[in-house]
Scaffold this motif. Sequence first.
Motif, PDB file in Angstrom:
ATOM      1  N   PRO A 168       0.794  -1.223   0.000  1.00 61.05           N
ATOM      2  CA  PRO A 168       0.000   0.000   0.000  1.00 61.05           C
ATOM      3  C   PRO A 168       0.829   1.277   0.000  1.00 61.05           C
ATOM      4  O   PRO A 168       0.310   2.357  -0.208  1.00 61.05           O
ATOM      5  N   GLY A 169       2.150   1.141   0.229  1.00 65.30           N
ATOM      6  CA  GLY A 169       2.967   2.350   0.223  1.00 65.30           C
ATOM      7  C   GLY A 169       2.555   3.321   1.310  1.00 65.30           C
ATOM      8  O   GLY A 169       2.214   2.929   2.416  1.00 65.30           O
ATOM      9  N   ALA A 170       2.604   4.612   1.006  1.00 73.31           N
ATOM     10  CA  ALA A 170       2.227   5.641   1.970  1.00 73.31           C
ATOM     11  C   ALA A 170       0.709   5.773   2.045  1.00 73.31           C
ATOM     12  O   ALA A 170      -0.023   5.301   1.173  1.00 73.31           O
ATOM     13  N   LEU A 171       0.262   6.407   3.112  1.00 70.77           N
ATOM     14  CA  LEU A 171      -1.166   6.650   3.314  1.00 70.77           C
ATOM     15  C   LEU A 171      -1.539   7.985   2.672  1.00 70.77           C
ATOM     16  O   LEU A 171      -1.044   9.031   3.086  1.00 70.77           O
ATOM     17  N   ARG A 172      -2.392   7.924   1.678  1.00 67.26           N
ATOM     18  CA  ARG A 172      -2.815   9.133   0.969  1.00 67.26           C
ATOM     19  C   ARG A 172      -4.271   9.436   1.315  1.00 67.26           C
ATOM     20  O   ARG A 172      -5.139   8.592   1.125  1.00 67.26           O
ATOM     21  N   LEU A 173      -4.511  10.653   1.805  1.00 70.44           N
ATOM     22  CA  LEU A 173      -5.855  11.055   2.222  1.00 70.44           C
ATOM     23  C   LEU A 173      -6.268  12.331   1.510  1.00 70.44           C
ATOM     24  O   LEU A 173      -5.456  13.247   1.347  1.00 70.44           O
ATOM     25  N   SER A 174      -7.503  12.357   1.088  1.00 74.70           N
ATOM     26  CA  SER A 174      -8.110  13.583   0.562  1.00 74.70           C
ATOM     27  C   SER A 174      -9.177  14.013   1.559  1.00 74.70           C
ATOM     28  O   SER A 174     -10.185  13.316   1.743  1.00 74.70           O
ATOM     29  N   LEU A 175      -8.929  15.120   2.225  1.00 76.13           N
ATOM     30  CA  LEU A 175      -9.839  15.604   3.254  1.00 76.13           C
ATOM     31  C   LEU A 175     -10.789  16.623   2.630  1.00 76.13           C
ATOM     32  O   LEU A 175     -10.366  17.680   2.173  1.00 76.13           O
ATOM     33  N   TYR A 176     -12.068  16.271   2.602  1.00 75.25           N
ATOM     34  CA  TYR A 176     -13.084  17.157   2.028  1.00 75.25           C
ATOM     35  C   TYR A 176     -13.761  17.922   3.161  1.00 75.25           C
ATOM     36  O   TYR A 176     -14.404  17.320   4.025  1.00 75.25           O
ATOM     37  N   VAL A 177     -13.617  19.216   3.162  1.00 75.63           N
ATOM     38  CA  VAL A 177     -14.212  20.051   4.206  1.00 75.63           C
ATOM     39  C   VAL A 177     -15.397  20.798   3.596  1.00 75.63           C
ATOM     40  O   VAL A 177     -15.235  21.601   2.672  1.00 75.63           O
ATOM     41  N   LEU A 178     -16.588  20.514   4.115  1.00 74.83           N
ATOM     42  CA  LEU A 178     -17.795  21.164   3.628  1.00 74.83           C
ATOM     43  C   LEU A 178     -17.949  22.543   4.254  1.00 74.83           C
ATOM     44  O   LEU A 178     -17.498  22.772   5.387  1.00 74.83           O
ATOM     45  N   PRO A 179     -18.586  23.474   3.541  1.00 79.66           N
ATOM     46  CA  PRO A 179     -18.824  24.800   4.144  1.00 79.66           C
ATOM     47  C   PRO A 179     -19.800  24.701   5.302  1.00 79.66           C
ATOM     48  O   PRO A 179     -20.596  23.755   5.388  1.00 79.66           O
ATOM     49  N   ALA A 180     -19.736  25.680   6.175  1.00 78.90           N
ATOM     50  CA  ALA A 180     -20.641  25.687   7.328  1.00 78.90           C
ATOM     51  C   ALA A 180     -22.070  25.939   6.875  1.00 78.90           C
ATOM     52  O   ALA A 180     -22.315  26.621   5.873  1.00 78.90           O
TER      53      ALA A 180
END
Length: 256
Positions: A168-180
């Motif tokens: 799996p190699g490195a841990l890749r994350l895409s963090l999606y932040v929704l507007p308030a």
Amino acid sequence: MKLYLLQKCLSVRLHWTLVFLLLALQRSPTLKLLLTAKQLQATSPVARILQSIALPAAALSTPHALSGASTSSYDVEYINTPELKVGVEAVIRFQNTITPLSWSLTGDLPPGMRLTDLRLRKSVVDGVIATDIGIITGIPSQAGTFDIVLTPWSNDDGTGDTAPEPAPGALRLSLYVLPAEEAPLVAPKLSIIRQHSTLSLSWQVDSAQNFRLVSSHDLSTWNPVSTKPLQSGNTATLEFPLNDGLRKFYRLEPEE
């Protein structure tokens, strides 16, 4: 004669003791690290076998999990909330089965969030945090997508062995932040004063929230009042004559 028989018995007993000892040690993975198959088949003196077994503890210890690891897998858990949202506290825990001593961070976290350990005591230094299990926590203050890469390392300074590539190699994350979520507008209080044949309406004006006065005869259909109110400071006022004989209702609603 008795002494000879005693020595022979001891010799036979010692021989079988060594045989059982070697058979037992053959099942041990530790011995396989110490002796070759050829050495196991050879007859060795007791002192030599004991000397081989009595190696330093460091030599018998299990190699670090990152060395030649082939079962590397990541576990990521979103705590408190399944999705990130501006103004809402979030916690993301992550770890790897190879139990690293540190993680390096590449990319930018959402503003308001940070990378730390489970006790919330450690911080990232030169892109590296010395912990086996890390968390990303905080209150996001900006909406958007933030891509980060977390790489596990066998040393606590971001060096040494790492997870095997390509998977799996490195841990890749895409963090999606929704507007308030926008808070609903609350209309200011409408004050009504009736004097003789005049009806006076007044309310407080907020520059950030614009409202207009509407009227209705049946509480079903509402129409904007065309008369422009008089404003004094933060107070808007409208006066109506009461000689038209029609019953009216008034309220404030957000301007479109």
